[in-house]
Scaffold this motif. Structure first.
Motif, short mmCIF file in Angstrom:
data_model
loop_
_atom_site.label_atom_id
_atom_site.label_comp_id
_atom_site.label_asym_id
_atom_site.label_seq_id
_atom_site.Cartn_x
_atom_site.Cartn_y
_atom_site.Cartn_z
N GLU A 36 -13.17 -30.32 -21.53
CA GLU A 36 -13.66 -29.48 -20.43
C GLU A 36 -12.49 -28.89 -19.66
OE1 GLU A 36 -17.70 -28.95 -20.29
OE2 GLU A 36 -16.38 -28.38 -18.64
N LEU A 86 -17.74 -25.95 -17.05
CA LEU A 86 -18.97 -26.31 -16.36
C LEU A 86 -18.82 -26.22 -14.84
CD1 LEU A 86 -21.87 -27.26 -16.92
CD2 LEU A 86 -21.08 -29.58 -16.52
N GLN A 87 -17.73 -26.74 -14.34
CA GLN A 87 -17.50 -26.73 -12.89
C GLN A 87 -17.46 -25.28 -12.38
OE1 GLN A 87 -17.13 -29.40 -10.83
NE2 GLN A 87 -16.81 -28.10 -9.04
N MET A 100 -20.89 -23.43 -12.47
CA MET A 100 -21.83 -23.93 -11.46
C MET A 100 -21.51 -23.34 -10.09
SD MET A 100 -24.07 -25.57 -13.02
CE MET A 100 -24.50 -26.64 -14.37
N ILE A 101 -20.24 -23.10 -9.81
CA ILE A 101 -19.88 -22.45 -8.54
C ILE A 101 -20.27 -20.98 -8.60
CG2 ILE A 101 -17.92 -21.78 -7.07
CD1 ILE A 101 -16.55 -24.40 -8.05
N LEU A 155 -22.63 -19.53 -10.18
CA LEU A 155 -24.08 -19.29 -10.05
C LEU A 155 -24.45 -19.03 -8.59
CD1 LEU A 155 -25.67 -22.02 -12.36
CD2 LEU A 155 -25.46 -19.58 -12.80
N PHE A 156 -23.70 -19.66 -7.68
CA PHE A 156 -24.01 -19.51 -6.26
C PHE A 156 -23.14 -18.46 -5.59
CE2 PHE A 156 -25.39 -23.69 -7.52
CZ PHE A 156 -26.65 -23.78 -6.95
N GLU A 157 -21.92 -18.30 -6.06
CA GLU A 157 -20.99 -17.44 -5.32
C GLU A 157 -20.83 -16.05 -5.93
OE1 GLU A 157 -17.40 -19.54 -4.34
OE2 GLU A 157 -18.53 -20.99 -3.14
N ARG A 198 -25.75 -25.61 -22.53
CA ARG A 198 -26.07 -25.79 -21.10
C ARG A 198 -27.50 -25.41 -20.77
NH1 ARG A 198 -21.28 -28.62 -20.79
NH2 ARG A 198 -19.50 -27.25 -20.64
N HIS A 255 -32.08 -29.49 -19.84
CA HIS A 255 -32.54 -29.99 -18.55
C HIS A 255 -31.75 -31.27 -18.25
CE1 HIS A 255 -35.37 -31.29 -15.47
NE2 HIS A 255 -35.36 -32.47 -16.05
N PRO A 256 -31.26 -31.54 -17.05
CA PRO A 256 -31.44 -30.74 -15.84
C PRO A 256 -30.18 -30.00 -15.39
CG PRO A 256 -30.94 -33.02 -15.23
CD PRO A 256 -30.72 -32.88 -16.72
N PHE A 257 -29.43 -29.37 -16.30
CA PHE A 257 -28.25 -28.61 -15.86
C PHE A 257 -28.66 -27.52 -14.86
CE2 PHE A 257 -25.50 -29.82 -19.64
CZ PHE A 257 -24.56 -30.47 -18.86
N LEU A 258 -29.65 -26.71 -15.30
CA LEU A 258 -30.05 -25.57 -14.48
C LEU A 258 -31.49 -25.78 -14.01
CD1 LEU A 258 -28.81 -22.70 -16.85
CD2 LEU A 258 -27.59 -23.70 -14.91
N SER A 259 -31.81 -25.22 -12.86
CA SER A 259 -33.21 -25.23 -12.44
C SER A 259 -33.97 -24.28 -13.36
CB SER A 259 -33.33 -24.77 -10.99
OG SER A 259 -33.05 -23.39 -10.91
N GLN A 267 -33.07 -20.82 -12.51
CA GLN A 267 -31.73 -20.44 -12.98
C GLN A 267 -31.73 -20.22 -14.49
OE1 GLN A 267 -29.70 -23.84 -11.39
NE2 GLN A 267 -28.75 -22.68 -9.72
#
Lengths: 457, 211
Positions: free
Chosen positions: A109, A202-203, A206-207, A209-211, A249, A252-256, A259
């Motif tokens: 990773e 992955l890290q 995941m950031i 997705l929000f930013e 990826r 479940h449950p990586f993403l809602s 998402q």
């Protein structure tokens, strides 16, 4: 190839194609896994020998095929380690190199693309790859412009061509000597996984997705054409085998679910539809647990896809929820192959043949593969029980499918770095047959671009 | 979550800018950094609860950890010598030797920390004797063993055998988890519990420490 081997090959391939198409067959496929790890180690070589020594790999495959002649499919090889060493690829750890010689290779990773590089990836993927990502993932490029870095490009390119040749030899060895078709040929990642595996990690994703959600979406879409064209470049030209898709990826449950529906699925759906419209089928590993998301597989035309169901999900539920539209593989927990008894395997195979596999469309398999540490007696029990309980008909004989006609205009054109028109201008025109020169030029350009993407994961 | 402060709520809602603004405001008003950290911890506990009830997913969990990490970078220099990690029941956890995967393990670590445990994360590819040494050194009652690869079953068994050999098996409860594990694997390994997922793992730890 002797007639009987050719006939066996065609029978097996026709059966596999019929199962994918959800058409009636005479019986279940035996050993129809995509990843037969057990077959790799059955002959007793170390993981390092299997990944580095081509002759041992071929000997191991032959040994397996001879001892289990009932097996209908066998994937030829996965990883040829020297190609990774040739450029110092940093995303894998390899047996005998930086792992003990009997450990499987593993993925590392990391963040191999910066958060502010989305626009470059979207607008100029060649510059992004050559100037930014590859120097990070290929250790041999660390001193830019050095002799060693030029050598790395050269060695990596040579290894790439050599690997293609080696893989072709292995495929032919299995086909001509043992009548064994491949479970798939050619590979494509989901666009989201390309970002989430070997680009942002992955890290990072995941950031993002929000930013920077818009950039993620734009990048997923931008990756589609090259992902599809590079997959087709390595796929079976006769379209006999599915294209392989290990999906990481989407589990479940990586993403809602929201998402997943927004970020993961739309670009993957578009990419797979391009492959289907171009006449290919697809074999997708739904790694982990896809239960809340797998209903999407009903959106595709029927009979074009195999979904491998992993250990954490329930094959019976998969059968009832998507099994009318896609073929499924799985149902035997890895644990049972490794720790179970022949009686347990036998009874599980019988149960699956009488339930989820009763009407076809099911390939009995472990969770996306047959594990390394499978006990040989358990594999034998699985083979015997599948033949005993997996019979459908004495009269049906599936016929080999012809390659669908090429769908002009549907396949994304293959990317080149320097288009022929520019080169032609530099030449100042050519004196003879332009096509002869142009074709060779473009072939190298296209292959070179796919080489840049080869290091995606 | 009625009792959450506006800061904790901003964290639960994953509003990074708002979290930053409130923290700066609190600091201006001379709220003690320790007090701010406590509020944020309340938010992390709520996030763990939401993950448990499937309102939040790994994406939200990882993003909240990212916000928290950034804020802690701001607060830690102000906390001086205060050691936040010295309290709580101890859980030793790691991915067994031969396996370098840690996504699942890291999720369990996040949830355990959110739930107030003191977590000693041994990382990946951890040899059996290092687990045993760490358990002896800390007196932890719980060992969590994680794997992604099914080649790790044998190594998990080796860890449990090592605990037995070093005489600490009786005082340590061993939990196994990870993609290829199940109840039969637990039996083979000789562990005490099998955790279906991260949430189940945290529940088991709570049960062990508060029987």
């Amino acid at each position: 190839m002797p007639d009987e081997i050719q006939q066996l090959f065609e029978e097996r391939l026709a059966r596999y194609q019929a199962i994918i198409a959800l058409e009636p067959t005479d019986r279940m496929i035996v050993g129809g896994t995509g990843s037969n790890y057990f077959a790799e180690v059955y002959a007793g070589y170390t993981r390092q020998e299997m990944m580095y020594d081509i002759s041992k790999w071929m000997a191991a495959e032959s040994k397996f095929a001879e001892d289990f002649p009932e097996v209908d499919l066998l994937r030829s090889g996965r990883i040829w380690a020297p190609i990774f060493d040739s450029v110092g690829f940093r995303l894998y750890r390899l047996p005998g190199n930086d792992l003990p010689k009997n450990t499987d290779f593993q993925f590392v990773e990391g963040e191999w693309m910066k958060a502010d590089e989305y626009d470059l990836l979207i607008n100029n993927p060649v510059e992004f790859l050559i100037e930014h990502r590859l120097p990070r993932v290929l250790g041999e490029l660390k001193e830019r412009g050095s002799a060693r870095s030029y050598m790395a490009f050269l060695k990596g390119g040579m290894a790439y061509m050599l690997m293609a040749q080696v893989m072709r030899e292995r495929v032919l060895n299995l086909e001509k000597k043992h009548g064994l078709p491949q479970p798939f040929q050619g590979v494509m990642l989901a666009p989201f996984d390309t970002l989430a595996d070997g680009y942002r990690g992955l890290q990072g994703i995941m950031i993002d997705l929000f930013e920077r959600p818009d950039k993620v979406l734009e990048a997923c879409d931008a990756l589609i054409p090259d992902s599809v064209s590079c997959a087709i470049a390595t796929a079976n030209p006769l379209k006999q085998y599915p294209i392989f898709m290990p999906l990481h990826r989407g589990t479940h449950p990586f993403l809602s679910p929201k998402q997943f529906d927004t970020f993961y699925w739309p670009s993957l759906f578009k990419a797979i539809m391009l492959l289907i419209e171009a006449g290919y089928t697809v074999r997708a590993y739904l790694e982990g647990d896809w239960t809340p998301n797998w209903h999407h597989w009903n959106e595709f035309p029927r009979g074009k896809i195999i979904c491998d169901i992993d250990n954490k999900a329930d094959i019976s539920r998969a059968k009832s929820e998507i099994g009318n539209n896609v073929c499924l593989a799985g149902g035997i927990p890895d644990r049972m192959f490794i720790l179970g008894t022949p009686e347990e395997i036998r009874s599980r195979v019988k149960e699956l043949c009488e339930t989820a596999g009763r009407d076809g469309g099911l390939i009995l398999n472990g969770g996306c593969g047959i594990p390394y540490s499978t006990k040989p007696e358990n594999f034998r029990a699985y083979v015997n029980a599948t033949l005993e309980y997996g019979k459908y008909s004495d009269t049906i004989k599936p016929k080999l499918k012809k390659a669908p006609p090429p769908s002009v205009g549907k396949i994304p054109s293959r990317r080149v770095i320097t288009p022929w028109e520019i080169k032609l201008r530099e030449f100042g025109g050519v004196m003879g047959d332009e096509t002869l020169i142009k074709e060779a030029w473009e072939t190298f350009e296209q292959r070179a671009f796919c080489w840049l993407r080869f290091w995606d994961w | 979550m009625a009792q959450l402060t506006d800061l904790a709520r901003a964290l639960v809602d994953l509003e990074k800018d708002r979290v930053n603004a409130i923290v700066e405001d609190r600091l201006k008003r001379e709220t003690s950094p320790l007090e701010i950290v406590k509020e944020l911890n309340d938010g992390m506990i709520e996030i763990g609860e939401r993950f448990t009830s499937c309102e939040y997913f790994i994406s939200e969990l990882m993003y909240s950890s990212h916000i928290m990490k950034e804020i802690m970078g701001r607060l830690e220099p102000l906390l001086g010598q205060t050691d936040l990690s010295e309290s709580g029941n101890i859980v030793v956890i790691g991915t067994v030797k031969g396996d370098i995967h840690d996504i699942g393990k890291n999720i369990v670590v996040t949830l355990l920390k959110n739930a107030g445990f003191r977590v000693i994360d041994m990382g990946i590819d951890v040899p059996a004797d290092q687990f045993a040494e760490k358990l002896k050194e800390t007196g932890a009652k719980v060992l969590g063993l994680s794997c992604l690869l099914n080649i790790a079953f044998q190594e998990m068994k080796n860890v449990v055998d090592t605990l037995r050999r070093t005489g600490i098996r009786d005082r340590v409860k061993v939990i196994v988890g990870g993609q290829p594990t199940d109840e039969k694997v637990r039996e083979y390994v000789g562990a005490d519990y099998y955790a279906l997922d991260a949430v189940a793992g945290v529940k088991i730890c709570k049960k062990i420490y508060s029987p």
